[in-house]
Design an enzyme around this catalytic site. Structure first.
Site, PDB file in Angstrom:
ATOM      1  N   SER A 122       8.625   2.079  -9.866  1.00  0.00           N
ATOM      2  CA  SER A 122       8.107   2.352  -8.516  1.00  0.00           C
ATOM      3  C   SER A 122       7.357   1.147  -7.971  1.00  0.00           C
ATOM      4  O   SER A 122       7.440   0.832  -6.776  1.00  0.00           O
ATOM      5  CB  SER A 122       7.144   3.543  -8.535  1.00  0.00           C
ATOM      6  OG  SER A 122       7.755   4.643  -9.120  1.00  0.00           O
ATOM      7  N   ILE A 143       2.941   7.978 -18.926  1.00  0.00           N
ATOM      8  CA  ILE A 143       2.468   8.385 -20.258  1.00  0.00           C
ATOM      9  C   ILE A 143       2.720   7.261 -21.267  1.00  0.00           C
ATOM     10  O   ILE A 143       2.124   7.239 -22.324  1.00  0.00           O
ATOM     11  CB  ILE A 143       3.144   9.680 -20.762  1.00  0.00           C
ATOM     12  CG1 ILE A 143       4.660   9.512 -20.893  1.00  0.00           C
ATOM     13  CG2 ILE A 143       2.786  10.866 -19.899  1.00  0.00           C
ATOM     14  CD1 ILE A 143       5.324  10.574 -21.765  1.00  0.00           C
ATOM     15  N   ASP A 144       3.619   6.315 -20.936  1.00  0.00           N
ATOM     16  CA  ASP A 144       4.011   5.291 -21.911  1.00  0.00           C
ATOM     17  C   ASP A 144       2.947   4.211 -22.109  1.00  0.00           C
ATOM     18  O   ASP A 144       2.985   3.482 -23.098  1.00  0.00           O
ATOM     19  CB  ASP A 144       5.319   4.603 -21.470  1.00  0.00           C
ATOM     20  CG  ASP A 144       6.448   5.587 -21.239  1.00  0.00           C
ATOM     21  OD1 ASP A 144       6.391   6.687 -21.812  1.00  0.00           O
ATOM     22  OD2 ASP A 144       7.374   5.256 -20.472  1.00  0.00           O
TER      23      ASP A 144
HETATM   24  O1  F6P Z   1       8.531   6.859 -18.714  1.00  0.00           O
HETATM   25  C1  F6P Z   1       8.117   8.145 -19.049  1.00  0.00           C
HETATM   26  C2  F6P Z   1       9.147   8.843 -19.895  1.00  0.00           C
HETATM   27  O2  F6P Z   1       8.657  10.128 -20.226  1.00  0.00           O
HETATM   28  C3  F6P Z   1       9.582   8.094 -21.151  1.00  0.00           C
HETATM   29  O3  F6P Z   1       8.638   8.179 -22.178  1.00  0.00           O
HETATM   30  C4  F6P Z   1      10.903   8.743 -21.435  1.00  0.00           C
HETATM   31  O4  F6P Z   1      11.775   7.898 -22.152  1.00  0.00           O
HETATM   32  C5  F6P Z   1      11.453   8.994 -20.042  1.00  0.00           C
HETATM   33  O5  F6P Z   1      10.356   9.003 -19.157  1.00  0.00           O
HETATM   34  C6  F6P Z   1      12.206  10.291 -19.912  1.00  0.00           C
HETATM   35  O6  F6P Z   1      12.723  10.345 -18.621  1.00  0.00           O
HETATM   36  P1  F6P Z   1      13.391  11.660 -17.995  1.00  0.00           P
HETATM   37  O7  F6P Z   1      12.263  12.482 -17.436  1.00  0.00           O
HETATM   38  O8  F6P Z   1      14.268  11.119 -16.926  1.00  0.00           O
HETATM   39  O9  F6P Z   1      14.104  12.373 -19.071  1.00  0.00           O
END
Ligand code: F6P
Length: 367
Positions: A122, A143-144
């Site tokens: 974003s 969260i990462d």
């Molecule tokens: O970037 C946040 C996150 O939760 C990652 O940890 C994970 O790999 C990804 O998004 C999952 O994305 P989605 O919600 O598209 O499955």
């Protein structure tokens, strides 16, 4: 006199604390009396759609939302102004750049500024829009915890709490059955959630993307632990973890305009590697998945998100466009969005966190 107009949007994957940011922006703006805040539904889609989907954000709309997970103005990690999907006459989907049109629409709606609450994808869009002349401020979330220009992103601490709670629960069932339980957690290419939850929960082994693991060393640690008398073991593995010489495991998504590889399967791959190398202890895999992103933000994330929201609005007043709020303990400061997106925040192999893990005997899959 007509009020000044601020657009707020949340983009990318949701995380606990988004609503607390929105509430703080609105509460701070109401102190100025001459601002009207609107939310664009589902990131920029609310502006790009016809008719537009905008929501008035006033004190009433944001009352009590700081304790709620998710985002009241919705979000998306697909498409967006840079890659808007359209169906061609032959049925094929192509993506088009609608950034110029987006800026024009915002001008026509008399918006004076935009606050974009989102992760690195974003904020890359924010930088492009800023370079095209949009008055934009960024607020980092994920969260990462993989954004380098801030000590922490909100949402991360709550995800660590959830993952730690999962380790605690898995210990009791693993111990009862003398099993090895592998817990796969999120984090993309950063091991922050995994390593923090492993230390907090007392896992024996933690495998993170920053340190490719040697399966023989994992096996050695399991033998030491099981034969050493405890009879069970917990392994926390990040979804982006890789064996020495291997690659991340995941799938290209079929979703239109979904840019990322959907990571997942590192835990099952590890269990199969252990089985293939002759390890025969009873093993199970738990994939924590989106549980890490949902639910109530913890106190730390609510406070950080609230600080970000207040400061972001004040940066609008100070016209600090092209900047992102950032947490540099104990202060909330601003950094350029360009700098913020230039580099990922991953765990350094010589960091205190890694040394702490090794210091209590956690095996990280290398020597
Ligand atoms: O970037 C946040 C996150 O939760 C990652 O940890 C994970 O790999 C990804 O998004 C999952 O994305 P989605 O919600 O598209 O499955």
């Amino acid at each position: 006199m007509a009020k000044k107009r601020l657009l707020v949007l949340t983009g990318g994957g949701d995380c606990p604390g988004l609503n607390a940011v929105i509430r703080a922006i609105v509460k701070r703006s109401e102190q100025e009396n001459d601002w009207e805040v609107l939310g664009s539904i589902e990131a920029y889609n609310g502006v790009l759609r016809e008719p537009m989907e905008l929501m008035l954000l006033d004190n009433k709309a944001v009352a009590g939302i700081h304790v709620k997970g998710g985002t009241i103005i919705k979000t998306t990690n697909k498409g967006g102004p840079l890659a808007w999907p359209i169906k061609k006459a032959n049925g094929e989907i192509e993506t088009v750049d609608r950034t110029d049109e987006l800026i024009r629409k915002l001008q026509l709606q008399n918006f004076d500024a935009v606050i974009s609450i989102g992760g690195d994808g974003s904020q890359k869009i924010s930088q492009i829009l800023y370079e095209k002349g949009l008055n934009i401020i960024g607020v980092p979330k994920t969260i990462d915890n993989d954004l380098s220009a801030t000590d922490f992103t909100f949402g991360f601490e709550t995800a660590v709490d959830i993952a730690t709670d999962a380790v605690d629960k898995l210990v009791s069932t693993a111990e009862s059955h003398n099993r090895v339980i592998i817990l796969e957690v999120m984090g993309r290419n950063a091991g922050w959630i995994a390593l923090n939850a492993a230390i907090a929960g007392g896992a024996e082994i933690c495998l993170i993307p920053e340190i490719p693991y040697d399966i023989e060393l994992v096996k050695e640690k399991l033998h030491e632990r099981i034969i050493g008398g405890r009879g069970f073991a917990i392994i926390v593995i990040a979804e982006g973890a890789i064996p020495v010489g291997g690659d991340v495991i995941g799938q290209k998504s079929d979703d239109i305009s979904y840019q990322n590889i959907r990571l997942g399967g590192a835990g099952i791959r590890l269990m199969n590697e252990l089985k293939d190398s002759g390890y025969d202890q009873d093993m199970r895999v738990t994939i924590l998945g989106h549980l890490q992103r949902g639910g109530i933000p913890n106190a730390f994330d609510r406070i950080l998100a609230t600080q970000f929201g207040v400061r972001a609005f004040e940066m609008v007043l100070e016209k600090k466009f092209g900047q992102m709020v950032s947490y540099r303990h104990p202060d909330i400061v601003s950094v350029s969005i360009k700098e913020a997106i230039s580099k990922y925040n991953v765990i350094r192999k010589d960091s205190s966190l890694v040394k702490t893990a090794r210091g209590i005997g956690v095996c990280l899959g290398n020597k």
